[in-house]
Enzyme design. Sequence first.
Site, PDB file in Angstrom:
ATOM      1  N   MET A  71      -7.248   0.754  18.907  1.00  0.00           N
ATOM      2  CA  MET A  71      -7.104   0.806  17.454  1.00  0.00           C
ATOM      3  C   MET A  71      -6.484   2.097  16.951  1.00  0.00           C
ATOM      4  SD  MET A  71      -8.224  -2.138  16.861  1.00  0.00           S
ATOM      5  CE  MET A  71      -7.968  -2.047  15.100  1.00  0.00           C
ATOM      6  N   LYS A 115       0.877  -1.183   0.000  1.00  0.00           N
ATOM      7  CA  LYS A 115       0.000   0.000   0.000  1.00  0.00           C
ATOM      8  C   LYS A 115       0.904   1.219   0.000  1.00  0.00           C
ATOM      9  CE  LYS A 115      -2.577   1.577   3.616  1.00  0.00           C
ATOM     10  NZ  LYS A 115      -3.774   1.777   4.459  1.00  0.00           N
ATOM     11  N   ASN A 164     -16.116  11.271  23.714  1.00  0.00           N
ATOM     12  CA  ASN A 164     -15.209  11.931  22.775  1.00  0.00           C
ATOM     13  C   ASN A 164     -14.784  13.259  23.369  1.00  0.00           C
ATOM     14  OD1 ASN A 164     -13.896  11.853  20.126  1.00  0.00           O
ATOM     15  ND2 ASN A 164     -15.120  13.685  19.686  1.00  0.00           N
TER      16      ASN A 164
END
Length: 321
Positions: free
Chosen positions: A219, A67, A160
């Site tokens: 992640m 990639k 958040n």
Amino acid sequence: MWIVPEKEIAGLMTRAAAFDAVEQVFAAMAAGEARNFAVVREAIGHEDALYGFKGGFDRTGSTLGLKAGGYWPNNLARRGLINHQSTVFLFDPDTGQPRAMVGGNLLTALRTAAASAVSIRHLARADARVLGMIGAGHQAGFQLRAALEQRSFDKVIGWNRSPERLAGLRAIAEEAGIRFEAVDLPGMMQADVVITITSAFSPSLMADHVRPGAYIACMGTDTVGKQEVEAALLARATVFADEVAQSVTLGEAQHAVAQGALGAGDITPLGAVINGTHPGRVADDQVTLFDGTGVGLQDLAVAASVVERAIAKGGAVKFDI
Ligand code: NAD
């Protein structure tokens, strides 16, 4: 040689196909049948861009390639383009001839969400009911949709830094018929599964925000210096990773390793659990944690899957080379 343009990917790729491709390549990596090559990442001195390559070879999937791409911070403001840009190139491992060029932008989000979905399938408690989301940026919606398919969740809780961005996650949860609640970070104590997907450089989720038996998918940390969870949480948890070498250098584990609280030998490749050579979770009160750093073979696996689908269904353009 086939070309699958970015605009075709959404109509071709499914979450299920991305899940299968990522699960298979993690298994191949742990079995020693697939390996990632050294990553190249360079500031090119133009447009403040970071550009690089992530390549690898999977013998079981017969997938060789890379990639190429990176981050162009001015794209959105100056050109209305997304800042992350990438393209996947696949080669025939028997001859070295180019096999395909595939748009990599949407695939990156799908393969990252697939990685955490695979990890939830193998490491979370079967009876998990509350899903916690930390972060509400571009990746978070993909993460949430994929995670919801892995367990019978009846509630999503979210935090958040800017709470107004949680509206997007609320909409996804409610569309799936699941209630959503905005919480503060200690409120994550309710969660059976927590996904962290921020670009933070200091921890949000602390060890005492996590209940016994919880599963955490980290992640967001994919670079030296980034950090989403307190190092003490990794010391408390049983830690798994997509690739241990990346986990200890640029993944979430880098901080616990630097503090001497964790060593590379304490981290198990998730593929070993998929292959059945490691038992994974062994107790209901065990905290399990996945360090998803993102590897090139994930990109190649989903790109190979999309090329197959594009050839079968249309959407790929063939060129003679
Ligand atoms: P984004 O810019 O769209 O969103 C960033 C998120 O991080 C937002 O929720 C923001 O509120 C939060 N955030 C930023 N600084 C913070 C801080 N100091 N404290 C707490 N929260 C903070 O980014 P995105 O595309 O959603 O990507 C999120 C992260 O995932 C990035 O670090 C990206 O590099 C990483 N990523 C990882 C993989 C992988 O394979 N592991 C793949 C793609 C992206």
